[in-house]
Design a protein around this motif. Structure first.
Motif, short mmCIF file in Angstrom:
data_model
loop_
_atom_site.label_atom_id
_atom_site.label_comp_id
_atom_site.label_asym_id
_atom_site.label_seq_id
_atom_site.Cartn_x
_atom_site.Cartn_y
_atom_site.Cartn_z
N ALA A 290 0.55 -1.05 -0.22
CA ALA A 290 -0.52 -0.08 0.10
C ALA A 290 0.73 1.07 -0.11
O ALA A 290 0.24 2.41 -0.05
N HIS A 291 2.21 0.92 0.73
CA HIS A 291 2.96 2.12 0.32
C HIS A 291 3.75 2.09 -0.51
O HIS A 291 4.44 3.50 -1.26
N TRP A 292 3.65 1.44 -1.92
CA TRP A 292 4.36 1.75 -3.10
C TRP A 292 4.19 2.88 -3.66
O TRP A 292 3.20 3.14 -4.05
N GLN A 293 5.24 3.32 -4.30
CA GLN A 293 4.98 4.22 -4.98
C GLN A 293 5.75 3.89 -6.62
O GLN A 293 7.51 3.75 -6.69
N LEU A 294 4.88 3.42 -7.40
CA LEU A 294 5.63 2.91 -8.88
C LEU A 294 5.61 3.50 -9.92
O LEU A 294 6.66 2.98 -11.44
N ASP A 295 4.87 4.57 -9.90
CA ASP A 295 4.75 5.12 -10.59
C ASP A 295 5.16 6.04 -11.36
O ASP A 295 6.66 6.52 -10.47
#
Length: 295
Positions: A290-295
Motif C-alpha cells: 500500500a506504501h509502494w510508489q511505482l509510477d
C-alpha cells in the motif's frame, strides 16, 4: 494441501512482476483444473478484486468443487449507517449470485476495523444468520502488519484471519499473534508470500522504487543460491516453516506458474528451516504494498 489459490489475478491486472495482465477465462479454467488435480481446495477472492467473482461464477462446474472465501470492501467511514448495512447486505447477496453458490466457506472484512465499528449490528446479524442456515462456514477479518488486534482475539465472529507473511514481513510471528490465534482455534491464511512477485524478480528488473532495499533483496537471492534453492522455493520455505499458518494463498497467471509453485512448495517442505536466516524488516515502505510508489 496447505496451498490456497488467490483470485485477485482473475479479476485485475495484479502484481509488481505481472507482465501478462489479467488471464483469460480459458486460462482461469485451466488454472482451476490443475489446482483441483493438485489437491488445492480453497479459492480466495473479494468483492474488490475487479470481476474475479464473476469470472469464478461463470466457471461454476469447476468452482463448485472448491471452498470459496470472499471479502467485503472497506467502509471509509467511522461508523455504519442503516443504509451502509443495507448496502453491504446487498453486496453480500450479490457475491453469492456472482459466484453461483449457495454456500461460502469464508467471509472476511477486508478492513478489520469494520467488524468493530458502531452501527454494524444489522450486518453482523446478517452474517450470523448465514452461518446459522449453513450458508456460511466461517467469518473473520483480513489483517495488516504492525497493527494492534487484541480486541479481535475474543470476538466470536473472528474464526478466520488472513495475514501478510513472507521472509521480510514476519510481524505476526514475532508479535506473538500467530500463537494467540492458534490458542483460540482461529484459522490463519497467509498472503503476500512473494511480496506481489518482488521476491521472484531478477535484481536487474526490480523497479527503481526498491533501490533503497537492493542490498536486502540481493541478500535474499544470495541465501537462495547458498541453499541451492530458487527464489520461489526460498520464499515458500519461510512461510511453510510456520506451523500456525494453515493455508498459503498464492496467485498465478497461468498453468505454468501454478506448476512451478506446487513443485517449489513440495521442495520447500523439505528445507531445513533452522538454516533460514532472519531477513525480517520493519520498514512499511518495503513490506506493505500500500506504501509502494511505482509510477
Amino acid at each position: 494441501m496447505r496451498l490456497a489459490l488467490g483470485g485477485v489475478q482473475f479479476g485485475t491486472n495484479y502484481g509488481v512482476s505481472n507482465r501478462h495482465g489479467q488471464p483469460s477465462q480459458r486460462k482461469v479454467a485451466e488454472i482451476l483444473t490443475l489446482a483441483q488435480d493438485s489437491n488445492i481446495e480453497v479459492i480466495d477472492t473479494a468483492i474488490a478484486y475487479g470481476n474475479s467473482e464473476q469470472v469464478l461464477g461463470e466457471l461454476v462446474d469447476i468452482t463448485k468443487k472448491f471452498e470459496i472465501i470472499t471479502k467485503l470492501p472497506p467502509l471509509k467511514k467511522k461508523k455504519f449507517s442503516p443504509a451502509d448495512c443495507a448496502y453491504y447486505s446487498e453486496l453480500l447477496d450479490l457475491s453469492y449470485q456472482k459466484l453461483q453458490t449457495k454456500k461460502l466457506s469464508g467471509l472476511l472484512f477486508h478492513s478489520a476495523d469494520d467488524i468493530l465499528k458502531e452501527g454494524n449490528e444489522e450486518l453482523l446479524q446478517k452474517i450470523h444468520n448465514l452461518k446459522k442456515t449453513k450458508r456460511l462456514v466461517k467469518s473473520g477479518v483480513s489483517l495488516y502488519s504492525q497493527g494492534s488486534y487484541s480486541k479481535l482475539l475474543n470476538n466470536p465472529l473472528v474464526e478466520l484471519v488472513q495475514i501478510p507473511y513472507n521472509c521480510f514481513d514476519t510481524f505476526f510471528s514475532s508479535s506473538g499473534y500467530l500463537q494467540k490465534f492458534k490458542e483460540r482455534n482461529i484459522e490463519v491464511h497467509a498472503r503476500s508470500s512473494f511480496l506481489q512477485g518482488l521476491l521472484l524478480m531478477d535484481l536487474q528488473d526490480i523497479p527503481k522504487y526498491f533501490l533503497p532495499w537492493l542490498d536486502k533483496l540481493a541478500l535474499f537471492s544470495q541465501v537462495a543460491s547458498e541453499l541451492s534453492l530458487s527464489n520461489l522455493e526460498l520464499a515458500l520455505s519461510y512461510v511453510v516453516k510456520e506451523p500456525n499458518i494453515d493455508k498459503l494463498v498464492i496467485g498465478v497467471n497461468d498453468v505454468k506458474e501454478l506448476e512451478q509453485v506446487t513443485q517449489a512448495y513440495n521442495k520447500a517442505l523439505d528445507v531445513e528451516h533452522n538454516r533460514l536466516p532472519n531477513l525480517s524488516s520493519l520498514d512499511p515502505k518495503l513490506i506493505n504494498p500500500a506504501h509502494w510508489q511505482l509510477d
